[in-house]
Design a protein around this motif. Sequence first.
Motif, PDB file in Angstrom:
ATOM      1  N   ASP A  42       0.908  -1.161  -0.007  1.00 18.69           N
ATOM      2  CA  ASP A  42       0.001   0.002  -0.026  1.00 18.69           C
ATOM      3  C   ASP A  42       1.152   1.452   0.054  1.00 18.69           C
ATOM      4  O   ASP A  42       0.350   2.474   0.323  1.00 18.69           O
ATOM      5  N   ARG A  43       2.046   1.316  -0.451  1.00 19.15           N
ATOM      6  CA  ARG A  43       3.001   2.232  -0.343  1.00 19.15           C
ATOM      7  C   ARG A  43       4.360   2.112  -0.989  1.00 19.15           C
ATOM      8  O   ARG A  43       4.580   1.014  -1.389  1.00 19.15           O
ATOM      9  N   TYR A  44       4.795   3.223  -1.443  1.00 20.81           N
ATOM     10  CA  TYR A  44       6.088   3.515  -2.130  1.00 20.81           C
ATOM     11  C   TYR A  44       7.076   4.467  -1.809  1.00 20.81           C
ATOM     12  O   TYR A  44       6.665   5.660  -1.720  1.00 20.81           O
ATOM     13  N   MET A  45       8.054   4.203  -1.731  1.00 20.94           N
ATOM     14  CA  MET A  45       9.212   5.069  -1.267  1.00 20.94           C
ATOM     15  C   MET A  45      10.527   4.908  -1.725  1.00 20.94           C
ATOM     16  O   MET A  45      11.083   3.990  -1.814  1.00 20.94           O
ATOM     17  N   VAL A  46      11.316   6.179  -1.970  1.00 18.05           N
ATOM     18  CA  VAL A  46      12.457   6.030  -2.286  1.00 18.05           C
ATOM     19  C   VAL A  46      13.280   7.174  -1.681  1.00 18.05           C
ATOM     20  O   VAL A  46      12.660   8.373  -1.505  1.00 18.05           O
ATOM     21  N   LEU A  47      14.498   6.834  -1.293  1.00 14.02           N
ATOM     22  CA  LEU A  47      15.385   8.147  -0.469  1.00 14.02           C
ATOM     23  C   LEU A  47      16.622   8.351  -1.275  1.00 14.02           C
ATOM     24  O   LEU A  47      17.201   7.387  -1.633  1.00 14.02           O
ATOM     25  N   LEU A  48      16.631   9.577  -1.422  1.00 15.79           N
ATOM     26  CA  LEU A  48      17.990  10.336  -1.895  1.00 15.79           C
ATOM     27  C   LEU A  48      18.843  10.922  -0.903  1.00 15.79           C
ATOM     28  O   LEU A  48      18.349  11.575   0.043  1.00 15.79           O
ATOM     29  N   PHE A 115      18.451  14.668   2.993  1.00 17.09           N
ATOM     30  CA  PHE A 115      17.692  13.680   2.111  1.00 17.09           C
ATOM     31  C   PHE A 115      16.514  14.188   1.140  1.00 17.09           C
ATOM     32  O   PHE A 115      16.123  15.149   1.688  1.00 17.09           O
ATOM     33  N   ILE A 116      16.154  13.524   0.412  1.00 18.41           N
ATOM     34  CA  ILE A 116      14.938  13.558  -0.215  1.00 18.41           C
ATOM     35  C   ILE A 116      14.147  12.377  -0.323  1.00 18.41           C
ATOM     36  O   ILE A 116      14.714  11.261  -0.692  1.00 18.41           O
ATOM     37  N   LEU A 117      12.886  12.326   0.238  1.00 14.23           N
ATOM     38  CA  LEU A 117      12.076  11.362   0.507  1.00 14.23           C
ATOM     39  C   LEU A 117      11.044  11.503  -0.524  1.00 14.23           C
ATOM     40  O   LEU A 117      10.196  12.657  -0.768  1.00 14.23           O
ATOM     41  N   ILE A 128       7.206  14.555  -2.322  1.00  9.14           N
ATOM     42  CA  ILE A 128       8.483  14.569  -2.024  1.00  9.14           C
ATOM     43  C   ILE A 128       8.679  15.514  -0.815  1.00  9.14           C
ATOM     44  O   ILE A 128       8.128  16.518  -0.898  1.00  9.14           O
ATOM     45  N   TYR A 129       9.713  15.171  -0.158  1.00 10.80           N
ATOM     46  CA  TYR A 129      10.277  15.889   0.931  1.00 10.80           C
ATOM     47  C   TYR A 129      11.531  16.126   0.840  1.00 10.80           C
ATOM     48  O   TYR A 129      12.460  14.974   0.701  1.00 10.80           O
ATOM     49  N   LEU A 130      12.285  17.295   1.154  1.00 12.11           N
ATOM     50  CA  LEU A 130      13.625  17.734   1.523  1.00 12.11           C
ATOM     51  C   LEU A 130      13.637  17.706   3.030  1.00 12.11           C
ATOM     52  O   LEU A 130      12.972  18.352   3.640  1.00 12.11           O
TER      53      LEU A 130
END
Length: 246
Positions: A42-48, A115-117, A128-130
């Motif tokens: 039920d979710r998707y996330m990538v972290l830079l 980070f950027i999430l 997107i969050y910084l």
Amino acid sequence: MTYCLAIKVNDGLVLASDSRTHAGVDYASVYSKMHRFELHNDRYMVLLSAGSLATTQAVVNFIRRDLTNPGALSSLNTAAYLFDAAAYVGEISVRVQEQHWSAMQRAGFVSDATFILGGQIQGQPHEIYLIYPQGNYITASPDTPYLQIGETKYGKPILDRMACPGTTLEDAARCALVSLDSTMRSNISVGPPLEVSIYRRDTFTNGHYLSLDTNCPFYADMQKQWNEGIRHAFGMLPRFDWEKPA
């Protein structure tokens, strides 16, 4: 130094990063700065990540540990909202930095990490969050639908001109690649391979993922077309009065 960016459009998200890491002017190595996770469906996330490699690796290790620990109080799988996940990443980052702050100060190093999430939780919009080194965070806006960390200035003009909520996912991905390429041309601390993740909203699965080196045919062709397009546009600029024929 590094360069990572995320673009939010109506159709989904594009996240992109370089892979060059420096520990001095004469030592460069390659580390992925794009971290993808196996999460509930039920979710998707990538972290830079950008900043201290030791800090970013520790933060990612703690995130992955919590995902495998059924008794963890918080994790990316337990966050009810994406901003909760951003706050969770920020809390881990601050804790890691504080743990090593005194030793890093004595050695003359900094342990900051940014980070950027990017991602989506079912029933909510994609975002997107910084996340700053202090643990707080900001999100993008319709007027500025992108976020950057690291060496941001060289890749910003193309984003300002081309990125908007109505941009297609594929055009946003091309925009991200041009932004990265422009940065690499002007700053040797940013380098390949380039990673791009394209997420279509409401799918909650990894969409298209690309890892591109400079000798990749697609990347080389894109670079050639962009350079030729810029030269052509430059040649079409208005002439000064004294250049015009009598």
